[in-house]
Design a protein around this motif. Structure first.
Motif, mmCIF file in Angstrom:
data_model
loop_
_atom_site.group_PDB
_atom_site.id
_atom_site.type_symbol
_atom_site.label_atom_id
_atom_site.label_comp_id
_atom_site.label_asym_id
_atom_site.label_seq_id
_atom_site.Cartn_x
_atom_site.Cartn_y
_atom_site.Cartn_z
ATOM 1 N N PHE A 178 -33.748 100.574 -25.901
ATOM 2 C CA PHE A 178 -33.871 100.490 -27.354
ATOM 3 C C PHE A 178 -32.774 99.586 -27.882
ATOM 4 C CE2 PHE A 178 -31.014 103.993 -26.469
ATOM 5 C CZ PHE A 178 -29.995 103.841 -27.402
ATOM 6 N N ILE A 179 -32.901 99.184 -29.135
ATOM 7 C CA ILE A 179 -31.847 98.411 -29.787
ATOM 8 C C ILE A 179 -31.389 99.144 -31.042
ATOM 9 C CG2 ILE A 179 -32.639 96.185 -28.899
ATOM 10 C CD1 ILE A 179 -33.830 95.627 -31.648
ATOM 11 N N THR A 180 -30.144 98.895 -31.414
ATOM 12 C CA THR A 180 -29.640 99.352 -32.709
ATOM 13 C C THR A 180 -29.583 98.149 -33.640
ATOM 14 O OG1 THR A 180 -27.350 98.974 -32.006
ATOM 15 C CG2 THR A 180 -28.245 101.204 -31.735
ATOM 16 N N LYS A 181 -29.678 98.381 -34.916
ATOM 17 C CA LYS A 181 -29.479 97.330 -35.915
ATOM 18 C C LYS A 181 -29.126 97.972 -37.247
ATOM 19 C CE LYS A 181 -33.528 95.373 -35.537
ATOM 20 N NZ LYS A 181 -34.724 94.526 -35.770
ATOM 21 N N HIS A 182 -28.485 97.218 -38.100
ATOM 22 C CA HIS A 182 -28.174 97.692 -39.441
ATOM 23 C C HIS A 182 -29.395 97.534 -40.331
ATOM 24 C CE1 HIS A 182 -23.513 97.008 -39.048
ATOM 25 N NE2 HIS A 182 -24.001 97.807 -38.124
ATOM 26 N N ASN A 183 -29.587 98.506 -41.221
ATOM 27 C CA ASN A 183 -30.713 98.427 -42.156
ATOM 28 C C ASN A 183 -30.541 97.263 -43.115
ATOM 29 O OD1 ASN A 183 -33.096 99.430 -43.658
ATOM 30 N ND2 ASN A 183 -31.575 99.926 -45.231
ATOM 31 N N ARG A 184 -29.354 97.113 -43.639
ATOM 32 C CA ARG A 184 -29.016 95.967 -44.494
ATOM 33 C C ARG A 184 -28.226 95.005 -43.620
ATOM 34 N NH1 ARG A 184 -25.877 96.339 -50.331
ATOM 35 N NH2 ARG A 184 -24.980 94.260 -50.357
ATOM 36 N N ALA A 185 -28.862 93.937 -43.235
ATOM 37 C CA ALA A 185 -28.278 93.170 -42.149
ATOM 38 C C ALA A 185 -28.294 91.674 -42.401
ATOM 39 C CB ALA A 185 -28.989 93.505 -40.838
ATOM 40 N N GLY A 186 -28.943 90.932 -41.503
ATOM 41 C CA GLY A 186 -28.802 89.490 -41.457
ATOM 42 C C GLY A 186 -27.746 89.141 -40.431
ATOM 43 N N LYS A 187 -27.864 87.962 -39.822
ATOM 44 C CA LYS A 187 -26.899 87.482 -38.834
ATOM 45 C C LYS A 187 -26.829 88.365 -37.595
ATOM 46 C CE LYS A 187 -22.918 86.041 -40.257
ATOM 47 N NZ LYS A 187 -21.588 86.022 -40.917
ATOM 48 N N GLY A 188 -27.870 89.151 -37.321
ATOM 49 C CA GLY A 188 -27.865 89.992 -36.136
ATOM 50 C C GLY A 188 -26.886 91.150 -36.210
ATOM 51 N N LEU A 189 -26.547 91.598 -37.429
ATOM 52 C CA LEU A 189 -25.555 92.656 -37.588
ATOM 53 C C LEU A 189 -26.001 93.963 -36.927
ATOM 54 C CD1 LEU A 189 -24.521 92.114 -41.326
ATOM 55 C CD2 LEU A 189 -23.157 91.610 -39.289
ATOM 56 N N GLY A 190 -25.131 94.492 -36.079
ATOM 57 C CA GLY A 190 -25.385 95.772 -35.443
ATOM 58 C C GLY A 190 -26.450 95.751 -34.365
ATOM 59 N N VAL A 191 -26.977 94.567 -34.041
ATOM 60 C CA VAL A 191 -28.053 94.489 -33.059
ATOM 61 C C VAL A 191 -27.458 94.507 -31.651
ATOM 62 C CG1 VAL A 191 -30.024 93.185 -32.199
ATOM 63 C CG2 VAL A 191 -29.518 93.199 -34.649
ATOM 64 N N LYS A 192 -27.853 95.512 -30.886
ATOM 65 C CA LYS A 192 -27.359 95.653 -29.519
ATOM 66 C C LYS A 192 -28.418 96.354 -28.682
ATOM 67 C CE LYS A 192 -23.437 97.384 -26.801
ATOM 68 N NZ LYS A 192 -23.269 96.098 -26.079
ATOM 69 N N LEU A 193 -28.602 95.863 -27.474
ATOM 70 C CA LEU A 193 -29.587 96.433 -26.558
ATOM 71 C C LEU A 193 -28.933 97.496 -25.689
ATOM 72 C CD1 LEU A 193 -32.327 96.455 -25.042
ATOM 73 C CD2 LEU A 193 -31.439 94.564 -23.653
ATOM 74 N N PHE A 194 -29.634 98.634 -25.533
ATOM 75 C CA PHE A 194 -29.158 99.729 -24.690
ATOM 76 C C PHE A 194 -30.226 100.059 -23.652
ATOM 77 C CE2 PHE A 194 -26.872 100.088 -28.633
ATOM 78 C CZ PHE A 194 -25.590 100.439 -28.260
ATOM 79 N N ASP A 195 -29.795 100.221 -22.408
ATOM 80 C CA ASP A 195 -30.710 100.621 -21.340
ATOM 81 C C ASP A 195 -30.899 102.127 -21.306
ATOM 82 O OD1 ASP A 195 -31.139 98.005 -20.372
ATOM 83 O OD2 ASP A 195 -29.249 98.077 -19.267
ATOM 84 N N HIS A 196 -29.892 102.860 -21.801
ATOM 85 C CA HIS A 196 -29.959 104.319 -21.805
ATOM 86 C C HIS A 196 -29.122 104.845 -22.968
ATOM 87 C CE1 HIS A 196 -29.499 108.517 -20.381
ATOM 88 N NE2 HIS A 196 -30.636 108.281 -19.743
ATOM 89 N N TYR A 197 -29.572 105.950 -23.547
ATOM 90 C CA TYR A 197 -28.913 106.448 -24.750
ATOM 91 C C TYR A 197 -27.461 106.857 -24.505
ATOM 92 C CZ TYR A 197 -29.607 111.274 -23.109
ATOM 93 O OH TYR A 197 -29.578 112.440 -22.394
ATOM 94 N N GLU A 198 -27.101 107.227 -23.266
ATOM 95 C CA GLU A 198 -25.729 107.629 -22.995
ATOM 96 C C GLU A 198 -24.743 106.469 -23.149
ATOM 97 O OE1 GLU A 198 -25.907 109.409 -19.142
ATOM 98 O OE2 GLU A 198 -26.544 111.376 -19.928
ATOM 99 N N GLU A 199 -25.255 105.224 -23.129
ATOM 100 C CA GLU A 199 -24.398 104.059 -23.317
ATOM 101 C C GLU A 199 -23.828 103.994 -24.735
ATOM 102 O OE1 GLU A 199 -26.723 100.672 -22.307
ATOM 103 O OE2 GLU A 199 -26.935 101.219 -20.191
ATOM 104 N N LEU A 200 -24.411 104.734 -25.649
ATOM 105 C CA LEU A 200 -23.927 104.742 -27.028
ATOM 106 C C LEU A 200 -22.470 105.210 -27.114
ATOM 107 C CD1 LEU A 200 -27.026 106.170 -28.946
ATOM 108 C CD2 LEU A 200 -25.974 103.934 -29.330
ATOM 109 N N THR A 201 -22.077 106.128 -26.222
ATOM 110 C CA THR A 201 -20.715 106.675 -26.266
ATOM 111 C C THR A 201 -19.675 105.571 -26.154
ATOM 112 O OG1 THR A 201 -21.477 108.760 -25.280
ATOM 113 C CG2 THR A 201 -19.115 108.301 -25.199
ATOM 114 N N ASP A 202 -19.849 104.672 -25.189
ATOM 115 C CA ASP A 202 -18.911 103.554 -25.044
ATOM 116 C C ASP A 202 -18.978 102.611 -26.234
ATOM 117 O OD1 ASP A 202 -17.995 104.475 -22.605
ATOM 118 O OD2 ASP A 202 -19.441 103.297 -21.442
ATOM 119 N N TYR A 203 -20.182 102.411 -26.773
ATOM 120 C CA TYR A 203 -20.364 101.534 -27.937
ATOM 121 C C TYR A 203 -19.581 102.061 -29.134
ATOM 122 C CZ TYR A 203 -22.860 99.304 -31.866
ATOM 123 O OH TYR A 203 -23.184 98.627 -33.014
ATOM 124 N N PHE A 204 -19.645 103.357 -29.360
ATOM 125 C CA PHE A 204 -18.950 103.954 -30.503
ATOM 126 C C PHE A 204 -17.436 103.741 -30.426
ATOM 127 C CE2 PHE A 204 -22.534 107.339 -30.732
ATOM 128 C CZ PHE A 204 -23.344 106.434 -31.391
#
Length: 334
Positions: free
Chosen positions: A144-170
């Motif tokens: 899945f990817i994350t992104k900002h709702n109010r964005a542009g310029k690819g803000l907050g867009v990041k690809l994750f292979d597994h949800y547990e990877e979010l911990t390091d992202y935070f």
């Protein structure tokens, strides 16, 4: 009485020169309304007569113009109250500022969008906790990817292979709270050739489509100034690592000759329904040939190098020419 003119409402000076050039070539009168740092406008008096072109951007806060969209919203409502000719309405600004709203309306017009989950919270800690819980619930086994709702310029867009990877992202420096407090979790659409398509519309009519390589990441701003910053205007992306691609190299931006898609007619109907006249709509096609629309750029820009190459001239009648000509046509009607 002052003669009517074209008013350009915006917050980023760097994006305006290509439009000014075309307006000058056509001999059209215009005036800049740069609302990046606010301004002083008497909202109790009638606005001047003219054609007002709204180019406010969702990424304004990244240039230090945090409240420009809110101020612009009041200005646009003022213009609409006095029945001024407004290209890209107040409603179009709300679309520019919210991908959630874009998806609601795209679905209303039977346009396919990726599965998207909206997540918010009252604090950074709460946002992160809710993001993790949502990812575990909806994408436990999927990318899945994350992104900002109010964005542009690819803000907050990041690809994750597994949800547990979010911990390091935070805990990383990459993480940043969305300016409106809303994160989106979105189904990852895999395109084997690593590209998206951006369809450009002016005056509600289709102009052309651009193939945009995603090999360099999620920052896909087509404006020449964006390319200058990232040194990508002449860059070729190497896809030799992709299965089946051999040693293929492609431009980041290239206009597609005679582009056809069943979604073009749907996009035209959609833009008419939401009162947006100038827009760039982005879509991606998966490995099964199924297209998903994921972004509506109300404030659109064009890549000059791609236009020169496609039209085989140093001064092509490209996207900004079409906008200037359209604004001139509307000015003549006043």
């Amino acid at each position: 009485m002052n003669q009517p003119k074209i008013y350009i409402i915006h917050e980023n000076e760097e994006w305006i020169p290509p439009l000014r050039k075309e307006l000058d070539l056509l001999g059209l009168p215009y005036e800049d309304w740069n609302l990046g740092h606010g301004g002083i406008i008497d909202l109790t008096s009638p606005p001047p007569v003219g054609v007002f072109y709204n180019r406010m951007s969702a990424s304004s806060h990244t240039r230090g113009h945090r409240y420009a969209p809110e101020y612009t919203a009041a200005v646009l409502e003022w213009l609409e109250l006095y029945d001024r000719r407004l290209v890209n309405s107040a409603n179009s600004l709300s679309l520019e500022l919210s991908k959630m709203k874009q998806y609601h309306y795209l679905k209303k017009f039977n346009i396919r969008v990726p599965q998207t989950i909206a997540v918010s919270g009252a604090s950074t800690k709460e946002i992160q906790e809710n993001l993790y819980q949502a990812a575990e619930k909806y994408f436990s086994e999927d990318q899945f990817i994350t992104k900002h709702n109010r964005a542009g310029k690819g803000l907050g867009v990041k690809l994750f292979d597994h949800y547990e990877e979010l911990t390091d992202y935070f805990e990383s420096e990459e993480y940043d709270d969305p300016v409106d407090g809303v994160f989106l979790l979105q189904q990852y659409i895999y395109n084997p050739e690593q590209y998206i398509v951006r369809a450009e519309f002016v005056g509600g009519k289709f102009v052309y489509a651009v193939r945009v390589s995603t090999g360099g990441g999620f920052e896909l701003c087509p404006a020449d100034v964006c390319d200058d910053v990232s040194n990508q205007s002449q860059q070729l992306f190497d896809f030799s690592h992709c299965a089946g691609d051999g040693s293929k190299k492609v431009d980041k931006f290239s206009i597609i000759k005679d582009y056809q898609s069943e979604d073009i007619a749907k996009y035209i109907e959609f833009l008419r329904g939401v009162n947006v006249e100038v827009s760039g709509i982005e879509s991606i096609t998966d490995e099964n040939g199924i297209a998903y629309t994921y972004d509506v750029n109300v404030n659109t820009n064009y890549n000059g190098e791609a236009e020169k190459k496609h039209f085989n001239t140093e001064n092509p009648e490209g996207g900004m020419y079409h906008i200037a000509a359209f604004l001139g046509q509307e000015l003549k009607k006043l």
